[in-house]
Structures are given as C-alpha cells and as structure tokens.
Write an enzyme that holds these catalytic residues in place. Structure first.
Site, short mmCIF file in Angstrom:
data_model
loop_
_atom_site.label_atom_id
_atom_site.label_comp_id
_atom_site.label_asym_id
_atom_site.label_seq_id
_atom_site.Cartn_x
_atom_site.Cartn_y
_atom_site.Cartn_z
N ASP A 1 -5.60 2.84 -5.99
CA ASP A 1 -6.33 1.76 -6.67
C ASP A 1 -5.74 1.52 -8.06
OD1 ASP A 1 -8.23 -0.19 -7.01
OD2 ASP A 1 -9.92 1.18 -7.26
N HIS B 1 1.33 -4.35 -6.93
CA HIS B 1 1.45 -3.86 -5.56
C HIS B 1 2.89 -3.43 -5.26
CE1 HIS B 1 -2.60 -5.03 -4.90
NE2 HIS B 1 -2.39 -6.31 -4.76
N LEU C 1 6.05 16.29 7.85
CA LEU C 1 4.88 15.62 7.27
C LEU C 1 4.48 14.45 8.15
CD1 LEU C 1 3.06 15.05 4.60
CD2 LEU C 1 4.86 13.42 4.00
#
Ligand code: FPP
Length: 246
Positions: free
Chosen positions: A21, A38, A136
C-alpha cells in the site's frame, strides 16, 4: 542485520504475505501521477522476492489487486493490468533462474483473457521439474477478496454435500480450507501492510486467523530488502501461542 538463514530456532516465517500500500501517495509526494508509484512498486516486489530467497522464506504472497480495486478509475485499472503484463514478461526468466515458482490466485473471470494466458504461461514456465521443490512460491493475489474466497468455498461445499446433506455433520475447518483457493498453501505466518494503514481490507480473512501482523509506515515503493529483513527480525521476537499457554 541478522542472518536469518543461520537461525535454527525456526523463527523465519514460512509464509510472508504483504498488503502493498502507498504507491499513490508516494507518487503524489513527488508531484507525479499515481501510476508512477505503481511502476516503482514493481522494484519493491523484486527486492522482496530476492530477500525471501536470501532468508529462506518459503512462500511470499502479495495482494496486488483487490476485488474492490475494480472500482478505481478505468485508466488506473488499465495501467495496473498493463504493469502486471509487463512485470510477468520482464521477470519470468529471473524468477526461473532463482528457482521461484510464480502463481496467481483470484477471480479470473474479470481479467482480460490475454492477461490470463500470460499468467498461465508464466506459471507453466516457472513450475519446478517433477519431484523438485521450488525455492520460493511467489503468489500474486489478483482480483481477489477474502469474502469472495470464502463464498466460493461455501458454494463448493454446498454442492459437494447436496446429494447427502447429512455429510455436513462431519465437515470441519480442514474440509472448508480444502475448498479455498489457497488450499495447498500454508496460512500466512506474517502479514505486513505498508503505508501506515492498519486494516486487513478484505484480504485473507479465513487464512489470517493466527497470523502475526506488522503495520509499517513505509510506503510500498520505499519498502526494500532492508525493510523486509527488519520485518523478519520483528517477527522473530513474537511469541505465538495459538490461544494456548506455553
Ligand atoms: C496500493 O497502493 C497498491 C496497489 C493497488 C497495486 C500494487 C501493484 C503493484 C506494486 C504493481 C505490480 C505488482 C506485481 C505483483 C508485479 P495505492 O494505490 O492504494 O496507494 P495509496 O493508498 O497511496 O493511494
């Protein structure tokens, strides 16, 4: 900085999940359009993937686009989808090289079919060879909400029990979790939210039952490896009791 890989206490969280955020505010502070934030946010994603590999985190999940985000201005939604497209194209080979499996979860019925195709081919390209474990799992939640996930699991369960309603008697939490889209992913040990907001925003509602939470003021584009490792350090001090006494 602590060397997490060498701690034997099992204090490295297996699954770290991040509510990314503050991109918009980061851009606005620089007098730029929100989309500028972004695109810088993608660099933080890269840093957190690398930090996860370095520290031995096994699952990293990211809340990239919520169901509610569809309500943002059309231009911002398009830019975010375009960024997703570009990030997949740019990053897939680096992910593969690091042994990272890329996965995406959410309600794909609202996504551009071309993006869904790109996602599916990135997932296939980064799938480990038969019998091999990825280093991962990078799970990107896209067009996702916790209530949507719970609802679709409830519908599946209803359908599965429709022929014999007495089956409901024996349904337990594990049977329900087995119908969530996260069915093969352990619940998050640590959920981090950046930008000073302290809420879950309809994210992993069921799965967060016993997660540790960390709310940090850093805006997402400023959240790098060091911040990620500090979050792990904070987690290592937490005492998880799961409602029991020690
Ligand atoms: C929240 O900031 C961030 C988002 C809604 C999008 C996150 C997306 C990325 C970082 C881009 C690509 C992601 C991947 C996985 C490749 P905000 O816009 O709500 O910020 P604000 O609260 O300051 O307005």
């Amino acid at each position: 900085m602590e060397d997490f890989k060498n701690t034997e206490s099992g204090k490295v969280p297996r699954h770290v999940s991040i509510i990314m955020d503050g991109n918009g505010r980061w851009a606005q502070q620089r007098g730029k359009e929100r989309v500028f934030g972004h695109s810088h946010g993608v660099e933080s994603v890269r840093a957190c993937v690398e930090a996860s590999v370095e520290t031995g985190v096994r699952y990293l999940s990211l809340f990239a686009f919520s169901e509610e985000n569809w309500g943002r201005p059309q231009a911002e939604v398009s830019t975010l989808m375009g960024l997703m497209f570009k990030a997949i194209a740019d990053e897939v080979s680096a992910l593969k090289k690091q042994g990272v499996r890329f996965r995406t979860l959410g309600d794909f019925s609202r996504l551009d079919p071309a993006l869904v195709e790109a996602i599916r081919s990135a997932e296939a390209a980064t799938a480990p060879e038969e019998g091999k474990e990825p280093v991962l799992d990078l799970i990107v939640f896209l067009s996702y909400s916790g209530k949507w996930d719970i609802l679709q699991a409830a519908k599946k369960l209803a359908l599965d029990c429709a022929g014999d309603i007495s089956r409901l008697e024996n349904v337990g939490p594990d049977d329900f979790a087995a119908r969530l889209v996260t069915r093969d992913i352990p619940d998050p040990d640590l959920i981090i939210r950046t930008s000073g907001e302290s809420r879950l925003s309809n994210y992993l509602l069921w799965q967060a039952a016993y997660s540790e939470f960390l709310f940090v003021d850093t805006l997402w584009p400023d959240f790098g490896k060091e911040e990620f490792k500090s979050a792990l350090s904070e987690y290592s001090k937490r005492d998880r009791r799961y409602g029991k006494v020690k």
